[in-house]
Design a protein around this motif. Structure first.
Motif, PDB file in Angstrom:
ATOM      1  N   PHE A  53     -10.328  -2.418  -3.450  1.00  0.00           N
ATOM      2  CA  PHE A  53      -9.092  -2.339  -4.276  1.00  0.00           C
ATOM      3  C   PHE A  53      -9.381  -1.028  -5.282  1.00  0.00           C
ATOM      4  CE2 PHE A  53      -4.937  -2.266  -6.104  1.00  0.00           C
ATOM      5  CZ  PHE A  53      -4.068  -0.997  -4.559  1.00  0.00           C
ATOM      6  N   VAL A  54     -10.214  -1.640  -6.269  1.00  0.00           N
ATOM      7  CA  VAL A  54     -10.595  -1.311  -7.784  1.00  0.00           C
ATOM      8  C   VAL A  54     -11.120   0.458  -7.644  1.00  0.00           C
ATOM      9  CG1 VAL A  54     -11.635  -1.254  -9.872  1.00  0.00           C
ATOM     10  CG2 VAL A  54     -10.456  -3.359  -8.878  1.00  0.00           C
ATOM     11  N   VAL A  55     -11.902   0.030  -6.939  1.00  0.00           N
ATOM     12  CA  VAL A  55     -12.444   1.587  -5.968  1.00  0.00           C
ATOM     13  C   VAL A  55     -11.983   2.331  -5.508  1.00  0.00           C
ATOM     14  CG1 VAL A  55     -14.461   2.192  -4.659  1.00  0.00           C
ATOM     15  CG2 VAL A  55     -14.950   0.966  -5.849  1.00  0.00           C
ATOM     16  N   THR A  56     -11.514   1.938  -4.577  1.00  0.00           N
ATOM     17  CA  THR A  56     -10.232   3.440  -4.020  1.00  0.00           C
ATOM     18  C   THR A  56      -8.903   3.628  -5.300  1.00  0.00           C
ATOM     19  OG1 THR A  56     -10.228   1.535  -1.862  1.00  0.00           O
ATOM     20  CG2 THR A  56      -8.182   3.537  -2.092  1.00  0.00           C
ATOM     21  N   VAL A  57      -8.785   3.068  -5.709  1.00  0.00           N
ATOM     22  CA  VAL A  57      -7.904   3.681  -6.667  1.00  0.00           C
ATOM     23  C   VAL A  57      -8.710   4.458  -7.990  1.00  0.00           C
ATOM     24  CG1 VAL A  57      -6.665   2.822  -9.088  1.00  0.00           C
ATOM     25  CG2 VAL A  57      -6.543   1.644  -6.711  1.00  0.00           C
ATOM     26  N   ALA A  58      -9.832   3.672  -8.011  1.00  0.00           N
ATOM     27  CA  ALA A  58     -10.494   4.572  -9.492  1.00  0.00           C
ATOM     28  C   ALA A  58     -11.136   6.438  -9.149  1.00  0.00           C
ATOM     29  CB  ALA A  58     -12.075   3.592  -9.551  1.00  0.00           C
ATOM     30  N   LEU A  59     -10.784   6.025  -7.469  1.00  0.00           N
ATOM     31  CA  LEU A  59     -11.264   7.591  -7.144  1.00  0.00           C
ATOM     32  C   LEU A  59     -10.652   8.199  -7.233  1.00  0.00           C
ATOM     33  CD1 LEU A  59     -12.956   6.050  -4.293  1.00  0.00           C
ATOM     34  CD2 LEU A  59     -14.381   7.525  -5.729  1.00  0.00           C
ATOM     35  N   GLU A  60      -9.031   7.688  -7.457  1.00  0.00           N
ATOM     36  CA  GLU A  60      -8.153   8.784  -7.701  1.00  0.00           C
ATOM     37  C   GLU A  60      -7.786   9.555  -8.969  1.00  0.00           C
ATOM     38  OE1 GLU A  60      -4.707   6.590  -7.601  1.00  0.00           O
ATOM     39  OE2 GLU A  60      -4.089   5.831  -5.976  1.00  0.00           O
ATOM     40  N   TYR A  61      -9.146   9.516  -9.729  1.00  0.00           N
ATOM     41  CA  TYR A  61      -9.088   9.388 -10.936  1.00  0.00           C
ATOM     42  C   TYR A  61     -10.687  10.090 -11.439  1.00  0.00           C
ATOM     43  CZ  TYR A  61      -5.220   7.260 -12.779  1.00  0.00           C
ATOM     44  OH  TYR A  61      -3.952   6.432 -12.604  1.00  0.00           O
ATOM     45  N   ARG A  62     -10.909  10.754 -10.161  1.00  0.00           N
ATOM     46  CA  ARG A  62     -12.224  11.100 -10.137  1.00  0.00           C
ATOM     47  C   ARG A  62     -12.503  13.105 -10.936  1.00  0.00           C
ATOM     48  NH1 ARG A  62     -11.395  10.587  -5.048  1.00  0.00           N
ATOM     49  NH2 ARG A  62     -11.496  12.181  -4.077  1.00  0.00           N
ATOM     50  N   ARG A  63     -11.160  13.283 -10.532  1.00  0.00           N
ATOM     51  CA  ARG A  63     -11.678  14.866 -10.919  1.00  0.00           C
ATOM     52  C   ARG A  63     -11.625  15.464 -12.401  1.00  0.00           C
ATOM     53  NH1 ARG A  63      -5.989  13.233 -10.223  1.00  0.00           N
ATOM     54  NH2 ARG A  63      -3.987  13.340 -12.247  1.00  0.00           N
ATOM     55  N   TRP A  64     -11.089  14.205 -13.645  1.00  0.00           N
ATOM     56  CA  TRP A  64     -11.782  14.326 -14.427  1.00  0.00           C
ATOM     57  C   TRP A  64     -12.523  13.984 -15.548  1.00  0.00           C
ATOM     58  CZ3 TRP A  64      -7.010  15.474 -16.800  1.00  0.00           C
ATOM     59  CH2 TRP A  64      -5.875  14.727 -16.360  1.00  0.00           C
ATOM     60  N   GLY A  65     -13.414  14.320 -14.413  1.00  0.00           N
ATOM     61  CA  GLY A  65     -14.871  13.949 -15.441  1.00  0.00           C
ATOM     62  C   GLY A  65     -16.035  13.026 -16.075  1.00  0.00           C
ATOM     63  N   LEU A  66     -15.540  12.109 -15.776  1.00  0.00           N
ATOM     64  CA  LEU A  66     -15.763  11.122 -16.129  1.00  0.00           C
ATOM     65  C   LEU A  66     -16.427  10.055 -15.381  1.00  0.00           C
ATOM     66  CD1 LEU A  66     -12.601   9.658 -18.423  1.00  0.00           C
ATOM     67  CD2 LEU A  66     -14.536  11.503 -19.353  1.00  0.00           C
ATOM     68  N   PRO A  67     -17.609   9.201 -16.647  1.00  0.00           N
ATOM     69  CA  PRO A  67     -18.283   8.766 -14.937  1.00  0.00           C
ATOM     70  C   PRO A  67     -17.586   7.161 -14.384  1.00  0.00           C
ATOM     71  CG  PRO A  67     -19.149   8.641 -16.966  1.00  0.00           C
ATOM     72  CD  PRO A  67     -18.180   8.912 -17.692  1.00  0.00           C
ATOM     73  N   MET A  68     -18.053   7.449 -12.860  1.00  0.00           N
ATOM     74  CA  MET A  68     -17.115   6.642 -11.669  1.00  0.00           C
ATOM     75  C   MET A  68     -17.461   5.587 -12.102  1.00  0.00           C
ATOM     76  SD  MET A  68     -14.733   7.663 -10.340  1.00  0.00           S
ATOM     77  CE  MET A  68     -14.117   6.638  -9.586  1.00  0.00           C
ATOM     78  N   GLU A  69     -18.576   5.147 -11.900  1.00  0.00           N
ATOM     79  CA  GLU A  69     -19.178   3.639 -13.238  1.00  0.00           C
ATOM     80  C   GLU A  69     -17.892   3.035 -14.006  1.00  0.00           C
ATOM     81  OE1 GLU A  69     -22.086   5.920 -14.632  1.00  0.00           O
ATOM     82  OE2 GLU A  69     -21.081   6.198 -12.583  1.00  0.00           O
ATOM     83  N   ASP A  70     -17.891   3.617 -15.494  1.00  0.00           N
ATOM     84  CA  ASP A  70     -17.488   3.672 -15.911  1.00  0.00           C
ATOM     85  C   ASP A  70     -15.612   3.340 -15.964  1.00  0.00           C
ATOM     86  OD1 ASP A  70     -19.362   4.038 -17.866  1.00  0.00           O
ATOM     87  OD2 ASP A  70     -18.715   5.788 -18.623  1.00  0.00           O
TER      88      ASP A  70
END
Length: 275
Positions: A53-70
């Motif tokens: 679920f955390v991964v699903t939420v994190a993907l909502e913020y991928r447009r900001w160009g920051l490392p996804m793992e962070d």
């Protein structure tokens, strides 16, 4: 802002998370209760079950160009905070309860990162920004040649270059909010919502108790005057009871005073142990 190796690593992590079988509400409740009683292994399993679920939420913020793992790591911190407060007896799943903290940690990380990171710390980076704005070139090798940067550095900058219009402190858009302000959630946290729900339930129970202590005519007046979408008139109730409208008004006022006094008395009583 994340090498090809980092992206590949995140892709593998994401695939692993999404392949996990979800646990049932009953199993989650059992793990939470055991964790509250000191079983660390149960707590580990409870948290791990919510990582997808955390991964699903994190993907909502991928447009900001920051490392996804962070971003995922920050979300995991929010999950840990929520899990520590989670009460399975409240009747909701951990993922639902944790969403507030997961997003709060990610929002803070995004805001913090964008205030720290600045493009144009070197001539090559400033040139890359100008080139990108003119050409929207997304090939790191071509962008590197045009700007004088190495392919590797151009590849690192591309996510931030493509997000330059997402500057958190720029002027407000059509909604009257800057991107930073749109990151902020005005929702009450789950603790506040839970307390508010408990208070509403307590007041509802107190009201039912108080009404049950009134006399038959007063109960009828309360039900037909206050607890209905179409309140009856004093005159209609007077006709029904065979008394004057003024007498109904007096009974209503007496019921109000009795109910107000009893509700204040009940509100001062301590909560039951199970509350």
């Amino acid at each position: 802002m994340g090498s090809a190796g980092d992206r590949a690593s995140f892709s593998m992590y994401r695939a692993e998370m999404m392949s996990r079988e979800p646990i049932s509400a009953e199993a989650e409740r059992d793990l939470a209760q055991r964790w509250k009683h000191g079983e660390r292994d149960a707590g580990t399993r409870l948290i791990e079950a919510c990582l997808p679920f955390v991964v699903t939420v994190a993907l909502e913020y991928r447009r900001w160009g920051l490392p996804m793992e962070d971003i995922v790591q920050e979300g995991n911190i929010g999950l840990l905070k929520a899990a520590d407060r989670f009460d399975p007896e409240r009747g909701c799943r951990l993922a639902t309860y944790a969403a507030y903290w997961i997003r709060a940690e990610i929002r803070e990380f995004v805001a913090r990162s964008y205030r720290i990171v600045r493009l144009g710390s070197s001539k090559g980076e400033r040139r890359a920004l100008r080139v990108y704005r003119k050409t929207l070139e997304r090939d790191p090798e071509v962008l590197g040649k045009l700007s004088g940067l190495s392919k590797e550095r151009a590849e690192e900058l591309l996510p931030l270059l493509s997000a330059h219009d997402m500057s958190l402190d720029r002027a407000p858009g059509e909604e009257g909010l800057t991107p930073l302000e749109r990151l902020v959630s005005n929702d009450s946290d789950p603790e506040e919502k839970t307390c508010a729900a408990d208070e509403r339930m307590r007041l509802s129970q107190a009201l039912e108790q108080v009404v049950s202590e009134l006399g038959p005519r007063e109960q009828s007046i309360v039900q037909q005057r206050w607890l209905t979408e179409e309140p009856a008139t004093l005159e209609a109730l007077g006709t029904s009871f065979g008394v004057s409208k003024e007498r109904v008004r007096q009974l209503e006022e007496r019921a109000k005073k009795r109910m107000r006094a009893r509700i204040e008395e009940i509100s001062r009583e301590p909560l039951a142990e199970s509350a």
